[in-house]
Design an enzyme around this catalytic site. Structure first.
Site, PDB file in Angstrom:
ATOM      1  N   LYS A   1     -14.976  -0.059  -5.089  1.00  0.00           N
ATOM      2  CA  LYS A   1     -13.959   1.002  -5.108  1.00  0.00           C
ATOM      3  C   LYS A   1     -13.235   1.021  -6.456  1.00  0.00           C
ATOM      4  CE  LYS A   1      -9.700   0.168  -3.269  1.00  0.00           C
ATOM      5  NZ  LYS A   1      -8.512   0.422  -4.100  1.00  0.00           N
ATOM      6  N   ASN A   2     -12.726  -0.144  -6.872  1.00  0.00           N
ATOM      7  CA  ASN A   2     -11.864  -0.144  -8.057  1.00  0.00           C
ATOM      8  C   ASN A   2     -12.630   0.109  -9.349  1.00  0.00           C
ATOM      9  OD1 ASN A   2      -9.683  -0.453  -6.438  1.00  0.00           O
ATOM     10  ND2 ASN A   2      -9.359  -2.630  -6.860  1.00  0.00           N
TER      11      ASN A   2
ATOM     12  N   ARG B   1      -2.589   5.450  -6.462  1.00  0.00           N
ATOM     13  CA  ARG B   1      -2.033   5.112  -7.771  1.00  0.00           C
ATOM     14  C   ARG B   1      -3.062   5.192  -8.895  1.00  0.00           C
ATOM     15  NH1 ARG B   1       2.631   3.156  -8.198  1.00  0.00           N
ATOM     16  NH2 ARG B   1       1.919   2.194 -10.116  1.00  0.00           N
TER      17      ARG B   1
ATOM     18  N   CYS C   1       4.972   1.720  -4.252  1.00  0.00           N
ATOM     19  CA  CYS C   1       4.113   1.686  -3.075  1.00  0.00           C
ATOM     20  C   CYS C   1       4.415   0.425  -2.291  1.00  0.00           C
ATOM     21  CB  CYS C   1       2.637   1.770  -3.451  1.00  0.00           C
ATOM     22  SG  CYS C   1       1.959   0.246  -4.061  1.00  0.00           S
TER      23      CYS C   1
ATOM     24  N   ARG D   1       5.253  -1.279  -8.997  1.00  0.00           N
ATOM     25  CA  ARG D   1       4.078  -0.874  -9.769  1.00  0.00           C
ATOM     26  C   ARG D   1       4.366   0.202 -10.819  1.00  0.00           C
ATOM     27  NH1 ARG D   1      -1.035  -0.563  -5.817  1.00  0.00           N
ATOM     28  NH2 ARG D   1      -2.133  -0.980  -7.755  1.00  0.00           N
ATOM     29  N   PRO D   2       5.203  -0.110 -11.792  1.00  0.00           N
ATOM     30  CA  PRO D   2       5.451   0.863 -12.857  1.00  0.00           C
ATOM     31  C   PRO D   2       4.196   1.074 -13.711  1.00  0.00           C
ATOM     32  CG  PRO D   2       6.482  -1.242 -13.387  1.00  0.00           C
ATOM     33  CD  PRO D   2       5.919  -1.376 -12.000  1.00  0.00           C
ATOM     34  N   VAL D   3       4.209   2.132 -14.523  1.00  0.00           N
ATOM     35  CA  VAL D   3       3.063   2.392 -15.411  1.00  0.00           C
ATOM     36  C   VAL D   3       3.499   2.363 -16.882  1.00  0.00           C
ATOM     37  CG1 VAL D   3       1.621   3.637 -13.750  1.00  0.00           C
ATOM     38  CG2 VAL D   3       3.324   4.904 -15.082  1.00  0.00           C
ATOM     39  N   ASP D   4       4.590   1.613 -17.148  1.00  0.00           N
ATOM     40  CA  ASP D   4       5.134   1.584 -18.509  1.00  0.00           C
ATOM     41  C   ASP D   4       4.129   1.072 -19.542  1.00  0.00           C
ATOM     42  OD1 ASP D   4       5.547  -0.776 -16.915  1.00  0.00           O
ATOM     43  OD2 ASP D   4       6.745  -1.623 -18.541  1.00  0.00           O
ATOM     44  N   LEU D   5       3.272   0.132 -19.161  1.00  0.00           N
ATOM     45  CA  LEU D   5       2.314  -0.393 -20.147  1.00  0.00           C
ATOM     46  C   LEU D   5       1.282   0.668 -20.532  1.00  0.00           C
ATOM     47  CD1 LEU D   5       1.550  -4.049 -18.941  1.00  0.00           C
ATOM     48  CD2 LEU D   5       3.439  -3.199 -20.322  1.00  0.00           C
TER      49      LEU D   5
ATOM     50  N   ASP E   1      -6.051  -9.253  -4.435  1.00  0.00           N
ATOM     51  CA  ASP E   1      -6.661  -8.391  -3.417  1.00  0.00           C
ATOM     52  C   ASP E   1      -7.375  -9.191  -2.320  1.00  0.00           C
ATOM     53  OD1 ASP E   1      -5.709  -6.272  -4.846  1.00  0.00           O
ATOM     54  OD2 ASP E   1      -7.645  -5.611  -5.627  1.00  0.00           O
TER      55      ASP E   1
ATOM     56  N   ILE F   1       1.185 -11.619  -8.565  1.00  0.00           N
ATOM     57  CA  ILE F   1       0.899 -10.325  -9.199  1.00  0.00           C
ATOM     58  C   ILE F   1       1.837  -9.233  -8.664  1.00  0.00           C
ATOM     59  CG2 ILE F   1      -0.872  -8.586  -9.715  1.00  0.00           C
ATOM     60  CD1 ILE F   1      -1.615 -11.285 -10.880  1.00  0.00           C
TER      61      ILE F   1
ATOM     62  N   ARG G   1      -9.496   3.504   3.115  1.00  0.00           N
ATOM     63  CA  ARG G   1      -9.393   3.645   1.652  1.00  0.00           C
ATOM     64  C   ARG G   1     -10.409   2.749   0.953  1.00  0.00           C
ATOM     65  NH1 ARG G   1      -4.328   1.800  -0.954  1.00  0.00           N
ATOM     66  NH2 ARG G   1      -5.685   2.234  -2.688  1.00  0.00           N
TER      67      ARG G   1
HETATM   68  C1  UD1 Z   1      -7.411   0.815  -8.450  1.00  0.00           C
HETATM   69  C2  UD1 Z   1      -7.349  -0.586  -8.916  1.00  0.00           C
HETATM   70  O1  UD1 Z   1      -8.163  -1.028  -9.712  1.00  0.00           O
HETATM   71  N1  UD1 Z   1      -6.402  -1.345  -8.384  1.00  0.00           N
HETATM   72  C3  UD1 Z   1      -6.311  -2.756  -8.713  1.00  0.00           C
HETATM   73  C4  UD1 Z   1      -5.541  -2.906 -10.009  1.00  0.00           C
HETATM   74  O2  UD1 Z   1      -4.278  -2.298  -9.820  1.00  0.00           O
HETATM   75  P1  UD1 Z   1      -3.361  -2.002 -11.094  1.00  0.00           P
HETATM   76  O3  UD1 Z   1      -4.222  -1.648 -12.248  1.00  0.00           O
HETATM   77  O4  UD1 Z   1      -2.328  -1.035 -10.647  1.00  0.00           O
HETATM   78  O5  UD1 Z   1      -2.714  -3.431 -11.310  1.00  0.00           O
HETATM   79  P2  UD1 Z   1      -2.162  -4.052 -12.672  1.00  0.00           P
HETATM   80  O6  UD1 Z   1      -3.112  -5.105 -13.128  1.00  0.00           O
HETATM   81  O7  UD1 Z   1      -1.828  -2.952 -13.610  1.00  0.00           O
HETATM   82  O8  UD1 Z   1      -0.811  -4.725 -12.172  1.00  0.00           O
HETATM   83  C5  UD1 Z   1      -0.480  -6.081 -12.447  1.00  0.00           C
HETATM   84  C6  UD1 Z   1       1.021  -6.228 -12.458  1.00  0.00           C
HETATM   85  O9  UD1 Z   1       1.541  -5.553 -13.603  1.00  0.00           O
HETATM   86  C7  UD1 Z   1       2.587  -4.661 -13.238  1.00  0.00           C
HETATM   87  N2  UD1 Z   1       2.515  -3.502 -14.156  1.00  0.00           N
HETATM   88  C8  UD1 Z   1       1.318  -2.856 -14.335  1.00  0.00           C
HETATM   89  C9  UD1 Z   1       1.241  -1.785 -15.195  1.00  0.00           C
HETATM   90  C10 UD1 Z   1       2.380  -1.389 -15.905  1.00  0.00           C
HETATM   91  O10 UD1 Z   1       2.377  -0.434 -16.690  1.00  0.00           O
HETATM   92  N3  UD1 Z   1       3.545  -2.072 -15.715  1.00  0.00           N
HETATM   93  C11 UD1 Z   1       3.646  -3.137 -14.857  1.00  0.00           C
HETATM   94  O11 UD1 Z   1       4.704  -3.732 -14.697  1.00  0.00           O
HETATM   95  C12 UD1 Z   1       2.251  -4.287 -11.787  1.00  0.00           C
HETATM   96  O12 UD1 Z   1       3.383  -3.808 -11.088  1.00  0.00           O
HETATM   97  C13 UD1 Z   1       1.746  -5.615 -11.257  1.00  0.00           C
HETATM   98  O13 UD1 Z   1       2.839  -6.443 -10.912  1.00  0.00           O
HETATM   99  O14 UD1 Z   1      -5.396  -4.291 -10.308  1.00  0.00           O
HETATM  100  C14 UD1 Z   1      -4.637  -5.021  -9.317  1.00  0.00           C
HETATM  101  C15 UD1 Z   1      -4.477  -6.444  -9.822  1.00  0.00           C
HETATM  102  O15 UD1 Z   1      -5.704  -7.075  -9.880  1.00  0.00           O
HETATM  103  C16 UD1 Z   1      -5.351  -4.937  -7.984  1.00  0.00           C
HETATM  104  O16 UD1 Z   1      -4.547  -5.529  -6.993  1.00  0.00           O
HETATM  105  C17 UD1 Z   1      -5.612  -3.490  -7.586  1.00  0.00           C
HETATM  106  O17 UD1 Z   1      -6.456  -3.448  -6.457  1.00  0.00           O
HETATM  107  C1  PEP Z   2      -4.148  -2.505  -4.238  1.00  0.00           C
HETATM  108  C2  PEP Z   2      -5.343  -1.929  -4.133  1.00  0.00           C
HETATM  109  O1  PEP Z   2      -5.625  -0.653  -4.517  1.00  0.00           O
HETATM  110  P1  PEP Z   2      -4.648   0.348  -5.331  1.00  0.00           P
HETATM  111  O2  PEP Z   2      -4.460  -0.267  -6.675  1.00  0.00           O
HETATM  112  O3  PEP Z   2      -5.432   1.611  -5.385  1.00  0.00           O
HETATM  113  O4  PEP Z   2      -3.371   0.447  -4.535  1.00  0.00           O
HETATM  114  C3  PEP Z   2      -6.505  -2.666  -3.610  1.00  0.00           C
HETATM  115  O5  PEP Z   2      -7.648  -2.226  -3.837  1.00  0.00           O
HETATM  116  O6  PEP Z   2      -6.305  -3.715  -2.957  1.00  0.00           O
END
Ligand code: UD1
Ligand code: PEP
Length: 426
Positions: free
Chosen positions: A22-23, A94, A118, A123-127, A312, A334, A404
């Site tokens: 999926k991911n 997301r 969520c 889960r911010p997207v600032d990075l 996960d 995480i 999902r």
């Molecule tokens: C669709 C997908 O592939 N989802 C996976 C992806 O989620 P995703 O890519 O969202 O996870 P990230 O690796 O980005 O998140 C890691 C940590 O960084 C924080 N963060 C991230 C981005 C940012 O801009 N700012 C920030 O603070 C997040 O809140 C979290 O605490 O990797 C996660 C960690 O392996 C997995 O659990 C998810 O299943």
């Molecule tokens: C957290 C997961 O997915 P998403 O990042 O799409 O929420 C996941 O696959 O376990």
């Protein structure tokens, strides 16, 4: 809303074929936005999240053909009609934020709804946003949308992430393929999904070095072209089904499985006295997981970016440790709120104490079936696993969370002897 009913206590025996990840698929699909040529993804999983990403890409003007019953996705972004990823789709998933980098790189403009928090954390997207700014994008926030512009195109730069983010690495990797000059991503995520994305982008004509290490270098090219790429096996689905015979008893062969995808899990399963063996290629290959006689041993786990123990698989491993002989500890490092399965497991007789991001699990001899509620994808499947081992009937509600990320879950487990059925309601 559908529910899943399990009659626990059946040891498992048989084979489970692992689907495409999926991911990985969720990041490979937006890569199609980088080119006007078709991208063909084979071994795609048939999941609700993939349908959501398809809907998002179609809303931007992509044409997507589902071939071989959805196993193969043929995506064409030749004629994009919109630059806006709307909130009504983005809020469902997301990973929608992954269209931002590719749209911006190819069209110099994108408008993407901010995903919001969520269940498992803020889960911010600032990075993602800061990284794109480093490549020369100008970003503004209006009405809950990120409006991104780079009219003259993106320009390569060094982007040093303060901590590892899978999604930010993916967004930047895609964006950098079409930026002018060299981009260096430092402290990049090393997840197999990143390596798979880089392999696909390379097939499309991108110039990438170091994917799978913490430093990835991308030489921008003027355009990308057509490619066909197989989605890698789903290591979270694989890990989940490895834990199934460990908790329920019995022995299951996971086909299409690769040891390297789940090294940290194998190490912890072996420490818990679960046997994991390679099946010879002559017998079809894959991994055989078997419960040894006697109780599961307690273990210590801390989640970490790859190659560490994946967040996960934390909920699924916790379900297993509920039945260990002694006290186990899990640190979730995480996500700040990824223990929603704990009160539900407690309803089945588990003994778990939470202090911040740490859980102490005191093993019990048996779990008892109960009605329980799914709260997120991996929390839901941990309840299914607990239900396989529990005495009596477990009914998991809100299974849309499961849909999902797990394709034909009842069928795959049912084929190994689990008494599991979906109760469909209109
Ligand atoms: C669709 C997908 O592939 N989802 C996976 C992806 O989620 P995703 O890519 O969202 O996870 P990230 O690796 O980005 O998140 C890691 C940590 O960084 C924080 N963060 C991230 C981005 C940012 O801009 N700012 C920030 O603070 C997040 O809140 C979290 O605490 O990797 C996660 C960690 O392996 C997995 O659990 C998810 O299943
Ligand atoms: C957290 C997961 O997915 P998403 O990042 O799409 O929420 C996941 O696959 O376990």
């Amino acid at each position: 809303m559908d529910r899943i009913r399990i009659e626990g206590g059946q040891p498992l025996s048989g084979r489970i074929a692992i689907s495409g990840a999926k991911n990985a698929c969720l990041t490979l699909m937006p890569a199609a936005l980088l080119t006007d040529q078709p991208l063909m993804l084979t071994n795609a999983p048939r999941l609700a999240d993939i349908a959501t990403m398809s809907a998002l890409l179609r809303s931007l003007g992509c044409e997507i053909a589902n071939l071989q019953g959805g196993r193969v996705l043929a995506i064409s972004a030749a004629n994009l009609t919109s630059d806006t990823a709307h909130y009504d789709i983005v809020r469902k998933m997301r990973a929608s934020i992954l269209v931002l980098g590719p749209m911006l790189a190819r069209h110099g403009r994108a408008r993407v709804s901010l995903p919001g928090g969520c269940a498992i954390g803020a889960r911010p997207v600032d990075l993602h946003l800061k990284g794109l700014e480093r490549l020369g994008a100008s970003l503004t926030l209006a009405d809950g949308y990120v409006e991104a512009e780079a009219p003259g195109g993106l320009v390569g730069a060094e982007v040093a992430f303060p901590f590892v983010s899978v999604g930010a690495t993916e967004n930047l990797l895609m964006a950098a393929t079409l930026a002018r000059g060299t981009t260096v991503l430092k402290n990049a995520a090393r997840e197999p999904e990143i390596t798979d994305l880089a392999a696909c982008l390379t097939r499309m004509g991108a110039r990438i070095e170091g994917a799978g290490t913490d430093t990835v270098t991308i030489e921008g090219v003027r355009s990308l072209g057509a490619a066909t790429h197989p989605v890698l096996p789903d290591r979270v689905e694989l890990g989940t089904y490895m834990i199934a015979p460990a908790i329920a008893g019995g022995s299951v062969v996971l086909t299409g499985a690769e040891r390297g995808l789940v090294g940290a899990l194998i190490e912890r399963l072996e420490a818990a006295d679960i046997a994991v063996e390679d099946v010879p290629e002559a017998e079809g290959g894959g991994l055989r997981v078997s419960r040894r006689n006697g109780r599961i041993l307690p273990v210590e786990i801390a989640t970490a970016p790859f190659p560490g123990f994946p967040t996960d698989l934390q909920a699924q491993m916790m379900a297993l440790l509920c039945l260990a002989e002694g006290e186990s500890h899990i640190d979730e490092r995480i996500f700040e709120n990824r223990f929603m399965h704990v009160p539900e497991l407690a309803r089945m007789g588990a003994r778990i104490d939470i202090h911040g991001g740490s859980a102490r699990i005191t093993g019990v001899e048996r779990l008892k079936g109960a009605p329980v509620m799914a709260t997120d994808l991996r929390a839901s499947v941990s309840l299914i696993l607990a239900g396989l081992a529990a005495e009596g009937e477990t009914v998991v509600s809100r299974v849309y969370h499961l849909d999902r990320g797990y394709e034909r879950l009842e069928e795959k487990l049912g084929a190994c002897g689990a008494r599991i059925a979906r109760l469909s309601e209109d």
